[in-house]
Motif scaffolding. Structure first.
Motif, PDB file in Angstrom:
ATOM      1  N   GLU A 251       0.857  -1.183   0.000  1.00 45.69           N
ATOM      2  CA  GLU A 251       0.000   0.000   0.000  1.00 45.69           C
ATOM      3  C   GLU A 251       0.889   1.226   0.000  1.00 45.69           C
ATOM      4  OE1 GLU A 251      -3.215   0.010   2.917  1.00 45.69           O
ATOM      5  OE2 GLU A 251      -3.566  -2.079   2.410  1.00 45.69           O
ATOM      6  N   VAL A 317      -8.335   8.463  11.750  1.00 46.86           N
ATOM      7  CA  VAL A 317      -7.513   8.026  10.630  1.00 46.86           C
ATOM      8  C   VAL A 317      -6.539   6.965  11.120  1.00 46.86           C
ATOM      9  CG1 VAL A 317      -5.635   9.707  10.839  1.00 46.86           C
ATOM     10  CG2 VAL A 317      -6.336   8.945   8.584  1.00 46.86           C
ATOM     11  N   TYR A 318      -6.218   6.032  10.255  1.00 47.79           N
ATOM     12  CA  TYR A 318      -5.182   5.049  10.571  1.00 47.79           C
ATOM     13  C   TYR A 318      -4.141   5.100   9.467  1.00 47.79           C
ATOM     14  CZ  TYR A 318      -2.906   0.704  11.952  1.00 47.79           C
ATOM     15  OH  TYR A 318      -1.981  -0.221  12.352  1.00 47.79           O
ATOM     16  N   ARG A 320      -0.311   3.909   8.006  1.00 48.35           N
ATOM     17  CA  ARG A 320       0.658   2.823   8.129  1.00 48.35           C
ATOM     18  C   ARG A 320       1.914   3.181   7.350  1.00 48.35           C
ATOM     19  NH1 ARG A 320      -2.217  -1.861   5.184  1.00 48.35           N
ATOM     20  NH2 ARG A 320      -0.641  -3.109   6.186  1.00 48.35           N
ATOM     21  N   GLU A 327       6.132  -2.812  10.540  1.00 48.39           N
ATOM     22  CA  GLU A 327       5.057  -1.895  10.197  1.00 48.39           C
ATOM     23  C   GLU A 327       4.648  -1.063  11.398  1.00 48.39           C
ATOM     24  OE1 GLU A 327       1.725  -3.701   8.305  1.00 48.39           O
ATOM     25  OE2 GLU A 327       0.424  -2.046   8.892  1.00 48.39           O
ATOM     26  N   TYR A 331      -3.019   5.398  14.906  1.00 54.61           N
ATOM     27  CA  TYR A 331      -4.475   5.577  14.928  1.00 54.61           C
ATOM     28  C   TYR A 331      -4.747   6.882  15.660  1.00 54.61           C
ATOM     29  CZ  TYR A 331      -9.331   4.762  16.321  1.00 54.61           C
ATOM     30  OH  TYR A 331     -10.669   4.893  16.542  1.00 54.61           O
ATOM     31  N   ARG A 346       0.887   1.772  16.867  1.00 54.28           N
ATOM     32  CA  ARG A 346       1.117   0.339  16.750  1.00 54.28           C
ATOM     33  C   ARG A 346       2.613   0.177  16.506  1.00 54.28           C
ATOM     34  NH1 ARG A 346       3.255  -3.834  14.207  1.00 54.28           N
ATOM     35  NH2 ARG A 346       1.944  -5.612  13.842  1.00 54.28           N
ATOM     36  N   PRO A 347       3.384  -0.073  17.573  1.00 54.92           N
ATOM     37  CA  PRO A 347       4.831  -0.119  17.390  1.00 54.92           C
ATOM     38  C   PRO A 347       5.264  -1.498  16.896  1.00 54.92           C
ATOM     39  CG  PRO A 347       4.234  -0.072  19.725  1.00 54.92           C
ATOM     40  CD  PRO A 347       2.997  -0.351  18.965  1.00 54.92           C
TER      41      PRO A 347
ATOM     42  N   LEU B  45     -13.199   4.363   8.702  1.00 54.43           N
ATOM     43  CA  LEU B  45     -12.195   4.918   9.595  1.00 54.43           C
ATOM     44  C   LEU B  45     -11.111   5.475   8.682  1.00 54.43           C
ATOM     45  CD1 LEU B  45     -10.793   3.081  12.709  1.00 54.43           C
ATOM     46  CD2 LEU B  45      -9.368   4.529  11.319  1.00 54.43           C
ATOM     47  N   GLY B  46     -11.168   6.781   8.409  1.00 49.19           N
ATOM     48  CA  GLY B  46     -10.275   7.326   7.384  1.00 49.19           C
ATOM     49  C   GLY B  46     -10.616   6.704   6.054  1.00 49.19           C
ATOM     50  N   VAL B  48     -10.264   3.324   5.730  1.00 48.38           N
ATOM     51  CA  VAL B  48     -10.358   1.902   6.056  1.00 48.38           C
ATOM     52  C   VAL B  48     -11.821   1.543   6.321  1.00 48.38           C
ATOM     53  CG1 VAL B  48      -9.638   0.129   7.693  1.00 48.38           C
ATOM     54  CG2 VAL B  48      -8.053   1.940   7.077  1.00 48.38           C
ATOM     55  N   LEU B  77      -3.491  -6.176  13.472  1.00 48.44           N
ATOM     56  CA  LEU B  77      -2.439  -5.158  13.419  1.00 48.44           C
ATOM     57  C   LEU B  77      -2.415  -4.332  14.687  1.00 48.44           C
ATOM     58  CD1 LEU B  77      -2.321  -3.530   9.898  1.00 48.44           C
ATOM     59  CD2 LEU B  77      -0.688  -5.057  10.949  1.00 48.44           C
ATOM     60  N   CYS B  78      -3.595  -3.964  15.159  1.00 47.64           N
ATOM     61  CA  CYS B  78      -3.641  -3.004  16.249  1.00 47.64           C
ATOM     62  C   CYS B  78      -4.905  -3.218  17.059  1.00 47.64           C
ATOM     63  CB  CYS B  78      -3.629  -1.596  15.646  1.00 47.64           C
ATOM     64  SG  CYS B  78      -3.528  -0.303  16.856  1.00 47.64           S
ATOM     65  N   ILE B  93      -7.868  -3.455  14.452  1.00 42.35           N
ATOM     66  CA  ILE B  93      -7.520  -3.241  13.048  1.00 42.35           C
ATOM     67  C   ILE B  93      -6.908  -4.522  12.513  1.00 42.35           C
ATOM     68  CG2 ILE B  93      -6.123  -1.899  11.450  1.00 42.35           C
ATOM     69  CD1 ILE B  93      -6.767   0.495  13.255  1.00 42.35           C
ATOM     70  N   SER B  99      -3.456  -6.429  -0.770  1.00 41.44           N
ATOM     71  CA  SER B  99      -3.613  -4.982  -0.660  1.00 41.44           C
ATOM     72  C   SER B  99      -5.105  -4.638  -0.583  1.00 41.44           C
ATOM     73  CB  SER B  99      -2.959  -4.293  -1.863  1.00 41.44           C
ATOM     74  OG  SER B  99      -3.593  -4.689  -3.034  1.00 41.44           O
ATOM     75  N   TYR B 129      -1.580  -6.624  23.661  1.00 38.99           N
ATOM     76  CA  TYR B 129      -2.464  -5.468  23.448  1.00 38.99           C
ATOM     77  C   TYR B 129      -3.545  -5.417  24.517  1.00 38.99           C
ATOM     78  CZ  TYR B 129      -0.709  -4.245  18.791  1.00 38.99           C
ATOM     79  OH  TYR B 129       0.053  -3.825  17.749  1.00 38.99           O
TER      80      TYR B 129
END
Lengths: 384, 173
Positions: A251, A317-318, A320, A327, A331, A346-347, B45-46, B48, B77-78, B93, B99, B129
């Motif tokens: 992306e 917004v997210y 990346r 990655e 957020y 997101r570390p 979300l934005g 997404v 991811l998060c 997320i 993609s 998390y």
């Protein structure tokens, strides 16, 4: 009765185990330990030389960065992002700036995009050079670190010329970069590239296929593809398992779709593959920088916002990006004021490190340091 | 919490989703079809695609997202927790390796008894998390193997991620 007495006597002598009987010993590693790459504590339960169980303890560097972001204005937060992954400052600044730009729909000047990409890729090389140096040190090779640090020093000298700081640059701005780019920036980068290629090549030739280094790293700390995905591993750690995934390709953000580069992948997901993927990534980064220098237009670099206080519209917004460690995601929740409502990072190191318990199980105690080193963690972003 | 169980009329959701690219729209409608029983509320979300669900459904929705062929969200991811003062929002997320295959799942939990099922059995990445969210926000994740403190020290009082937590106070160690 006689039986009972004999048991008591056995106890008083001390718990000498029978030959072949498993004995658990608790070994504490850290929080102050040279090869934990920061303040990180690992409690190991060992049976002889074998690790039965490992328990990671993090949080020694927790500064509440995410909470601090809620009390700062949008431009002030850039400095906080510098201090997350303090080895790849530019990459961190980039992802934060992109999150806010996405929220506001800002367009970044063309030249600024190129400067950002060049600095980020240089930062990736500097970060990977540090990894190669410490990986060598963890495996017992002193000399390669000298070559790596020479290269890293050259990159940092350039960073100092550009931003005024060797680390914690605070140089990117929302909508562009700080307005004072040196006039001879292109020349500085062009002069640096051949030297850097030499440094990378030298440390690579000295270390990567060294017989002892291979013996220490090959087939050590193997993680399967399924486990890697399950634990949320990203970046070089995931690519070492053979998955060709890079956010820059999958992306494309910024202007990464304009460059021709390959994604190096490993085969087995062991420590050596993680090392090798990073070494190859440095060559790819050099390719990107060369192309960026060729394509770079002239023009303005400063943000169209100037130095105004910004209030992004209400929304979420997210964003990346591909950091040297994997990655990174930001957020961001905005409530329409000059300070964000919530910033969640997101570390990459956080997720990579969460797999350590699984990876260390049933490994040898001599390999613990190497396995931990091959994940290339930065505790600043693990603890935040 | 209240609006999470009502589905938007089709024309309204069409309007919200008009900003999406075709592949993302297709993906979102595929996901919404699979999750029909949970009546998710679609949104963005934005850039997404986003689904809002009830907290009680979090585990089964996440499991379906990972295991349904054609969706296969391989990675978590998060996992973020956001304090909205009257409720918490948990944001997952998810991401498959193709993609345009990123998905946000949101669920609102009440402020007085914040609890949501743990998704550690789906992705082990959720382990830390969830411990972090438990540490900083006091949200409990039912079914988590051990919600021990992760970032804070043992015996820390309060939940420093919350908005009500004093910013510049000091606490004796």
């Amino acid at each position: 009765m006689g039986e009972l007495v004999s048991q008591e006597t056995a106890g008083s002598v001390g718990d000498v185990p029978e030959r072949g009987e498993p004995v658990e010993m608790l070994l504490n590693m850290g929080p102050q330990h040279p090869s934990t790459h920061g303040v990180f504590r690992l409690v190991l339960w060992v049976d002889g030389e074998k690790v039965i169980r490992a328990e990671p303890h993090i949080g020694y560097l927790h500064r509440g960065s995410e909470k601090l972001c809620e009390g700062e204005q949008y431009h002030q937060i850039i400095t906080l992002f510098d201090r997350l992954d303090y080895v790849a400052n530019f990459n961190n600044e980039l992802v934060y700036c992109q999150a806010v730009e996405k929220l506001m729909g800002l367009v970044v000047p063309e030249r600024a995009e190129y400067v950002r990409v060049i600095l980020c890729e240089l930062n990736r090389i500097a970060s990977h050079l540090l990894f190669v140096a410490t990986m060598g040190l963890d495996a017992g090779a002193m000399t390669p670190s000298m070559f790596c640090f020479r290269g890293r020093e050259r990159v940092q000298t350039l960073f100092e010329a550009v931003s005024g700081a060797r680390m914690m640059h605070n140089y990117f701005r929302i909508g562009g970069i700080k307005e004072d780019l040196p006039d001879n920036f292109e020349q500085l980068v062009a002069d640096l590239l051949p030297l850097l290629r030499e440094d990378v090549g030298e440390s690579d030739r000295l270390l990567t296929f060294n017989e002892i280094f291979l013996a220490r790293l090959k087939d050590v700390g193997v993680i399967s593809t399924e486990d890697a995905l399950d634990f949320g591993l990203t970046g070089p750690c995931l690519r070492a398992c053979g998955i060709e995934y890079d956010v820059r390709k999958a992306e494309p953000y910024s202007i990464y779709d304009r460059f021709d580069f390959d994604i190096p992948v490993g085969l087995d997901g062991d420590c050596w593959d993680r090392h090798y993927v990073r070494v190859q990534e440095m060559y790819e980064s050099l390719r990107i920088i060369e192309q960026a220098l060729d394509q770079m237009p002239s023009g303005d670099v400063a943000s169209s916002l100037g130095r105004r206080l910004i209030r992004p519209p209400e929304g979420e917004v997210y964003a990346r990006a591909e950091n040297p460690r994997g990655e990174i995601g930001v957020y961001l929740v905005s409530d329409g004021t000059d300070k964000p409502h919530r910033v969640k990072v997101r570390p990459p190191s956080f997720c990579n490190l969460s797999a350590i318990e699984h990876m260390l199980k049933d490994s040898w105690i001599a390999d613990v340091v190497v396995i931990l080193g091959s994940l290339d963690i930065v505790l600043g972003e693990v603890d935040r | 919490m209240a609006e999470a169980d009502s589905t938007l009329p089709d024309e309204v959701s069409e309007d919200i989703l008009s900003g999406l690219t075709d592949s993302k729209r297709q993906f979102l409608s595929q996901v919404a079809g699979v999750l029909e029983d949970y009546e998710p509320k679609l949104g963005l979300l934005g850039d997404v695609p986003q689904l809002s669900i009830l907290p009680a459904d979090a585990l089964s929705v996440c499991r379906q997202m990972k295991e349904t062929p054609g969706i296969r969200m391989a990675q978590l991811l998060c996992l973020a927790c956001v304090d909205y003062s009257d409720h918490f929002q948990i944001v997952y997320i998810l991401h498959s390796l193709e993609s345009d295959r990123t998905l946000a799942i949101k669920t609102d939990v009440p402020y007085d008894h914040p609890a949501v099922p743990s998704v550690t059995s789906v992705w082990r990445a959720a382990d830390w998390y969830e411990r972090e969210a438990h540490d900083l926000f006091g949200v409990s994740f039912d079914g988590h193997p051990a919600l021990s403190p992760l970032l804070l020290y043992d015996g820390f009082e309060g939940f420093p991620g919350r908005k009500e937590f004093p910013f510049n106070d000091y606490q004796e160690f």
